[in-house]
Write an enzyme that holds these catalytic residues in place. Structure first.
Site, PDB file in Angstrom:
ATOM      1  N   GLU C  39       0.792  -1.240   0.000  1.00 54.26           N
ATOM      2  CA  GLU C  39       0.000   0.000   0.000  1.00 54.26           C
ATOM      3  C   GLU C  39       0.825   1.292   0.000  1.00 54.26           C
ATOM      4  OE1 GLU C  39      -2.335   1.338   3.209  1.00 54.26           O
ATOM      5  OE2 GLU C  39      -0.618   1.455   4.524  1.00 54.26           O
ATOM      6  N   ASN C  40       2.131   1.172   0.320  1.00 52.75           N
ATOM      7  CA  ASN C  40       2.966   2.377   0.314  1.00 52.75           C
ATOM      8  C   ASN C  40       4.108   2.290  -0.698  1.00 52.75           C
ATOM      9  OD1 ASN C  40       2.496   1.748   3.649  1.00 52.75           O
ATOM     10  ND2 ASN C  40       1.724   3.663   2.811  1.00 52.75           N
ATOM     11  N   HIS C  68      -4.321   3.096   1.887  1.00 46.21           N
ATOM     12  CA  HIS C  68      -3.740   3.840   0.765  1.00 46.21           C
ATOM     13  C   HIS C  68      -4.070   3.206  -0.594  1.00 46.21           C
ATOM     14  CE1 HIS C  68      -1.332   6.758   3.017  1.00 46.21           C
ATOM     15  NE2 HIS C  68      -1.130   5.799   3.898  1.00 46.21           N
ATOM     16  N   HIS C 151      -5.340  -5.018   8.155  1.00 45.15           N
ATOM     17  CA  HIS C 151      -4.661  -3.729   8.094  1.00 45.15           C
ATOM     18  C   HIS C 151      -5.384  -2.769   9.040  1.00 45.15           C
ATOM     19  CE1 HIS C 151      -1.892  -1.099   5.927  1.00 45.15           C
ATOM     20  NE2 HIS C 151      -2.814  -0.153   6.021  1.00 45.15           N
ATOM     21  N   HIS C 178       3.393  -0.200  10.847  1.00 45.84           N
ATOM     22  CA  HIS C 178       4.795  -0.196  10.392  1.00 45.84           C
ATOM     23  C   HIS C 178       5.790  -0.520  11.523  1.00 45.84           C
ATOM     24  CE1 HIS C 178       4.144   2.307   6.439  1.00 45.84           C
ATOM     25  NE2 HIS C 178       3.129   1.537   6.695  1.00 45.84           N
TER      26      HIS C 178
END
Ligand SMILES: [Fe+2]
Ligand SMILES: [Fe+2]
Ligand SMILES: [Fe+2]
Ligand SMILES: [Fe+2]
Ligand SMILES: [Fe+2]
Ligand SMILES: [Fe+2]
Ligand SMILES: [Fe+2]
Ligand SMILES: [Fe+2]
Lengths: 262, 262, 262, 262
Positions: C39-40, C68, C151, C178
């Site tokens: 997603e990043n 995201h 998530h 994270h």
């Protein structure tokens, strides 16, 4: 069809306010139906079966709820027996009770829907737009006259919801902030709208509660008891006149009915 | 002393609305001072030096901001040179610019304060109650006439803030929700109050932006561009009449000035 | 069946980290399947079709996303053509793409599910518990080996979700914060669980981004550009060994693979 | 100087866990000082004077708190008499009690600081970065050995806070999420850091509470009583070895001490 909707009734002062307001409103507006948001009726927190019956005896046709729906635990089972008490439609599938009803009177049929917003709100519910769309499609088979209480915090979500249902329902009236807004209008496709109706209860207060403890909390973060206010009782509501054939709103008018202090 | 305050000016339509509204408001209310919240003046996001000067040239005396204060980065340095542009007082110590000012005119002195709330708000700022108390104590040495723009979301925080300052300032006017509330009042100790003044800009919109993309987002969560609306320009504001000796409010009156569409 | 899952790949450094990590992980763990949260991957914001293909070419079997998901707008249409790229299952009905897939290899079948939490999270999605339950019931008809990427932000929601699916899936692995947690375990009914797997990218950072601008923001609230960090690349992941007959986890092991700095 | 810090002690099982853990930890690590976060010690909600004394008798040197600081109202006055019980430093000015202390023992001096984060957190407090900076500058005049408990939710805020204080304090240890993270490290300028230490209490739970009611709430939103769990008691903590001259950390080691079930 004439409908009067009262905003969140807060505690004993709110209930007394409602009791005194209803006869006055009857003579002023001759409503066919009266709908009340009762989520704060029991000491500010939810509603009880007893208060539900009290409201129904006063001539209230439907009671809507909001984020405080289950504050009084007995309501979870009671709501299954009392279809005129509505919890939000967008609570999870399987939730006890219903979030919509069709009431009849004077040879007229009004559908009432209770939905709850998600922006800045707890609990976290299912998408109100999509849920409302589905249910309203069903209700329209029965009657074009549909009133929706959208119990929500953010103005953007409330206006978007009202615009989303423009032409689909007779009225979308907001609740939850306890402050009446000055934006009552009829949208282009015929849906009456107001962002918030306000509340019924003591208005010398912070949304129904005593001022001093709330200020104390904001300035100190220390524990304090939030007690209900009693001064300056006022019933905030909204009057809507609906064309019965089309379901379109003909008129929307704000109500702020101040009552002699108890 | 007569003061007119306009709610958040949103984009080009908002600026045009303000431009047309000011002469009309001048002849209607003869204000000694005009204050405007400009946090959405630049395409919805913050304000530029150019727009600041444009507003000042229109006769605006003070411009307040809110959570969008720094959306246009050049404002961070510009605000240090233009004291009539106020960022919230409760931004962290060391923040460029000021959140208060005393303006003079017609042999009168008005203090203007810009504060921001914390409930349901970003960014996370210092306590607005405690910060305001300290600053207002200083300002009162200069003038009893003090107008506070409290830029906040939650009705409870806004009303508590207004009640907290009752008797300390002439008026507490809310901004940020872009919906005018119908609760304008003068509190017992003389402070004029309204939960939200509303906004200046296109009212066929969701708080200033086009309706369709907002509904699209709420129903799909998919990316979309939020564009500013242009239809139904209206200037939302509030008129306050202040007793110059005591600083107490004598009158508060809501303004919704509809203007011919561009 | 051996599965390796890598946490959120952040930007170019994250992609480089993944590229170097995969061969090492292959020789260390001999995974049958590799799943990655992407997603990043595109400069910290979402993923592109190009990066999707890059990951697939590296031997990644499935890519999961999170809040995201739609940061890169082209993904909205691309995801409909690439079933190995998963958006959360609990996005609103009608959302493009899918949130689950069954992949095959070495005569084995692994179902992968991507779900997203709601506590402290935007956007506001449908109930992940109820949505997951329904989809997993379907997937179990095909294979007992199911890996779920949850998530989410709040530890309570993540653990509750993991416990909710205990015995229903092979593994629930958390992403989004994270930061790798030290609570990897196998729950009583056989589901491997970890609250957060961590991320792939530069660990001399604040969750992948340069430290100084983030501190600047927290201390001033002023605008600043958040740039991606590059130092101390590390691939955070989790290894799970699943009994293919029962779908129960036999082993869960945390991975923190530091790589030579670029 | 050797310091052991234990994460949030949750309820009776947590207290029992701590009681059993301390002697074991003493023989394993020979700590000069023991610090404990006690915000959930009283049935999950705050701490009482009685429990405070119980902890001190066990040899705990300092007790830190967090968002649950005032759950037990009597603490508001008690904290003014017991300086070893710390509430967050960034509570509003005028808050009873202190958020820092210097304790002495074995001819050593350790400063302990309790701070609380703001992202996704209530109540809304003053800026923890700026408040900590000021207080730590004072403490450094007395001792270079400083331990900070940063009670916060978001990983980005916690890591940024740790990095912000790198070189200024001996250790920043996170609490509040009740899940131990696997990112313990010593930052470049000598500050030991971990995002979250975890909690002391029953680990067959959702962060200390019974699993079933939490799942019930997430799936139904209906009212339910959250009761404390009792199974799988474990003390989560962190060991830090500090160079007394420089105040720099020499070692950081995670502790997960499982104890025989009660
Ligand atoms: Fe309410
Ligand atoms: Fe409500
Ligand atoms: Fe605004
Ligand atoms: Fe704003
Ligand atoms: Fe991420
Ligand atoms: Fe994420
Ligand atoms: Fe805690
Ligand atoms: Fe906490």
């Amino acid at each position: 069809m004439k409908v009067v909707f009262f905003g969140d009734v807060v505690g004993e002062t709110g209930r007394e306010t409602l009791r005194e307001a209803i006869p006055k409103i009857r003579s002023l507006y001759q409503p066919d139906f009266i709908v009340v948001n009762g989520e704060n009726a029991a000491g500010g927190n939810g509603i009880t079966p007893k208060i539900t019956y009290e409201f129904l005896r006063l001539g209230v046709d439907v009671i809507t709820l909001g984020d405080h729906a289950w504050d009084q635990k007995e309501i979870v089972s009671f709501i299954q027996d009392e279809p005129r008490l509505l919890r939000p439609i967008n609570y999870p599938p399987g939730t006890p009770g219903e979030g919509h009803i069709i009431v009849k009177g004077n040879a007229k049929k009004l559908a009432v829907v209770c939905a709850i917003g998600r922006t800045f709100m707890l609990p976290q519910t299912e998408n109100p737009f999509l849920t409302a769309k589905k249910i309203i499609a069903e209700l329209k088979k029965e009657t074009p006259c549909i009133l929706v209480d959208f119990h929500a915090e953010a103005t953007s979500e409330k206006i978007a919801f009202g615009r989303f249902l423009d032409g689909e329902v007779s009225a979308v009236v907001g609740t939850h902030t306890h402050v009446q807004t000055a934006d009552e209008t009829i949208f282009p496709k015929g849906t009456a709208y107001i962002t918030d109706v306000g509340f019924c209860g003591a208005h010398d207060s912070v949304i129904g509660r005593e001022i001093a403890p709330i200020i104390y909390r904001y300035t100190t973060l220390l524990p304090t008891k939030f007690i209900l206010a009693t001064e300056n009782p006022r019933a905030d509501g909204i009057f809507i006149d609906i064309d019965e054939e089309s379901g379109k709103a003909k008129k929307i008018e704000r109500i702020q009915l101040s009552l002699p202090s108890s």
